[in-house]
Design a protein around this motif. Structure first.
Motif, PDB file in Angstrom:
ATOM      1  N   THR A  66     -41.808  86.462 -46.831  1.00 50.55           N
ATOM      2  CA  THR A  66     -41.572  85.100 -45.912  1.00 50.55           C
ATOM      3  C   THR A  66     -42.211  85.457 -44.629  1.00 50.55           C
ATOM      4  OG1 THR A  66     -39.678  84.601 -47.228  1.00 50.55           O
ATOM      5  CG2 THR A  66     -40.382  83.160 -45.149  1.00 50.55           C
ATOM      6  N   ARG A  67     -41.969  86.569 -44.005  1.00 49.98           N
ATOM      7  CA  ARG A  67     -42.464  86.961 -42.692  1.00 49.98           C
ATOM      8  C   ARG A  67     -43.945  86.709 -42.630  1.00 49.98           C
ATOM      9  NH1 ARG A  67     -38.373  91.447 -40.770  1.00 49.98           N
ATOM     10  NH2 ARG A  67     -36.802  90.159 -39.814  1.00 49.98           N
ATOM     11  N   SER A 114     -45.353  83.594 -42.658  1.00 53.64           N
ATOM     12  CA  SER A 114     -45.105  82.939 -41.405  1.00 53.64           C
ATOM     13  C   SER A 114     -46.399  83.288 -40.555  1.00 53.64           C
ATOM     14  CB  SER A 114     -43.686  83.318 -40.855  1.00 53.64           C
ATOM     15  OG  SER A 114     -43.666  82.683 -39.605  1.00 53.64           O
ATOM     16  N   ASN A 115     -46.615  84.543 -40.514  1.00 54.83           N
ATOM     17  CA  ASN A 115     -47.799  84.909 -39.681  1.00 54.83           C
ATOM     18  C   ASN A 115     -49.115  84.295 -40.145  1.00 54.83           C
ATOM     19  OD1 ASN A 115     -46.064  86.726 -37.975  1.00 54.83           O
ATOM     20  ND2 ASN A 115     -46.255  88.359 -39.323  1.00 54.83           N
ATOM     21  N   HIS A 171     -48.586  80.251 -39.945  1.00 56.66           N
ATOM     22  CA  HIS A 171     -47.872  79.774 -38.736  1.00 56.66           C
ATOM     23  C   HIS A 171     -46.915  78.810 -38.859  1.00 56.66           C
ATOM     24  CE1 HIS A 171     -51.125  81.825 -36.500  1.00 56.66           C
ATOM     25  NE2 HIS A 171     -51.989  81.082 -37.232  1.00 56.66           N
ATOM     26  N   ASN A 187     -43.493  76.799 -39.071  1.00 59.82           N
ATOM     27  CA  ASN A 187     -42.230  76.752 -38.150  1.00 59.82           C
ATOM     28  C   ASN A 187     -40.865  77.061 -38.527  1.00 59.82           C
ATOM     29  OD1 ASN A 187     -41.003  74.529 -39.852  1.00 59.82           O
ATOM     30  ND2 ASN A 187     -42.400  73.043 -39.066  1.00 59.82           N
ATOM     31  N   GLU A 188     -39.952  77.254 -37.884  1.00 58.86           N
ATOM     32  CA  GLU A 188     -38.652  77.681 -38.169  1.00 58.86           C
ATOM     33  C   GLU A 188     -37.964  77.145 -39.423  1.00 58.86           C
ATOM     34  OE1 GLU A 188     -34.281  78.735 -36.298  1.00 58.86           O
ATOM     35  OE2 GLU A 188     -35.814  77.743 -35.121  1.00 58.86           O
ATOM     36  N   GLY A 189     -38.228  75.664 -39.678  1.00 64.40           N
ATOM     37  CA  GLY A 189     -37.735  74.955 -40.664  1.00 64.40           C
ATOM     38  C   GLY A 189     -38.458  75.425 -42.003  1.00 64.40           C
ATOM     39  N   GLN A 190     -39.623  75.532 -42.104  1.00 63.96           N
ATOM     40  CA  GLN A 190     -40.357  75.760 -43.088  1.00 63.96           C
ATOM     41  C   GLN A 190     -40.074  77.286 -43.435  1.00 63.96           C
ATOM     42  OE1 GLN A 190     -44.239  75.349 -41.319  1.00 63.96           O
ATOM     43  NE2 GLN A 190     -44.690  73.665 -43.040  1.00 63.96           N
ATOM     44  N   PHE A 191     -39.708  78.298 -42.333  1.00 63.82           N
ATOM     45  CA  PHE A 191     -39.432  79.803 -42.615  1.00 63.82           C
ATOM     46  C   PHE A 191     -38.187  79.695 -43.604  1.00 63.82           C
ATOM     47  CE2 PHE A 191     -37.527  83.509 -41.930  1.00 63.82           C
ATOM     48  CZ  PHE A 191     -38.331  84.497 -41.904  1.00 63.82           C
ATOM     49  N   LEU A 192     -37.186  78.934 -43.035  1.00 69.39           N
ATOM     50  CA  LEU A 192     -35.908  78.857 -43.644  1.00 69.39           C
ATOM     51  C   LEU A 192     -35.623  78.199 -45.147  1.00 69.39           C
ATOM     52  CD1 LEU A 192     -33.756  77.878 -40.353  1.00 69.39           C
ATOM     53  CD2 LEU A 192     -33.774  80.147 -41.399  1.00 69.39           C
ATOM     54  N   ASN A 193     -36.573  77.566 -45.264  1.00 66.56           N
ATOM     55  CA  ASN A 193     -36.780  76.951 -46.571  1.00 66.56           C
ATOM     56  C   ASN A 193     -37.588  77.726 -47.581  1.00 66.56           C
ATOM     57  OD1 ASN A 193     -35.194  74.309 -46.271  1.00 66.56           O
ATOM     58  ND2 ASN A 193     -37.432  73.504 -45.212  1.00 66.56           N
TER      59      ASN A 193
END
Length: 139
Positions: free
Chosen positions: A51-52, A55-56, A59, A61-67
């Motif tokens: 997931t990280r 994310s990199n 790009h 956002n926090e909500g997408q990362f958490l989902n």
């Protein structure tokens, strides 16, 4: 008298059972590689890394990362399960993995923007196309 003996015998058997269960738990704790908690932690760590990286690259956002984090956990567990269950049947394993991947992509399409989805697909296909373009004699 009979009730006292029966009660004592029942308590003795119950304590023996608890003692055996405690010994088994001690024995299993000596082998942490078999611990469900260890397996869950490894899967969770793998999902966090994936997931990280997403994310990199995308790009998020926090909500997408958490989902995406639980979605990646589910995918990793599913792939490990498929590999274990169908280790002797490559065709079925590939079909089940493709089915899991399709479900994963469908869920990703609910979380990611169209641009991010395009980047996700481009990034996952790039390693497959890279070797064929590197053999063109340029260099």
């Amino acid at each position: 008298m009979f009730k006292t003996i029966f009660t004592s015998l029942t308590l003795l058997l119950a304590f023996s059972s608890f003692s055996a269960q405690a010994q088994m738990a001690d024995r299993l704790s000596e082998h942490p590689s078999f611990s469900q908690a260890t397996i869950r932690k490894a899967v969770s760590d793998d999902a966090l890394v994936v997931t990280r990286e997403m994310s990199n690259r995308l790009h998020l956002n926090e909500g997408q990362f958490l989902n995406l984090l639980p979605l990646n956990r589910t995918k990793i567990v599913g792939l490990k399960s498929i590999d274990r269950e169908y280790r002797n049947d490559a065709e079925t394993r590939a079909a089940k993995a493709a089915e899991l991947e399709a479900q994963y992509e469908q869920e990703c399409s609910r979380i990611l923007t169209p641009s991010q989805l395009s980047q996700l697909h481009h990034g996952s296909e790039q390693p497959a196309t890279e070797p064929s373009t590197s053999g063109n004699g340029v260099g």
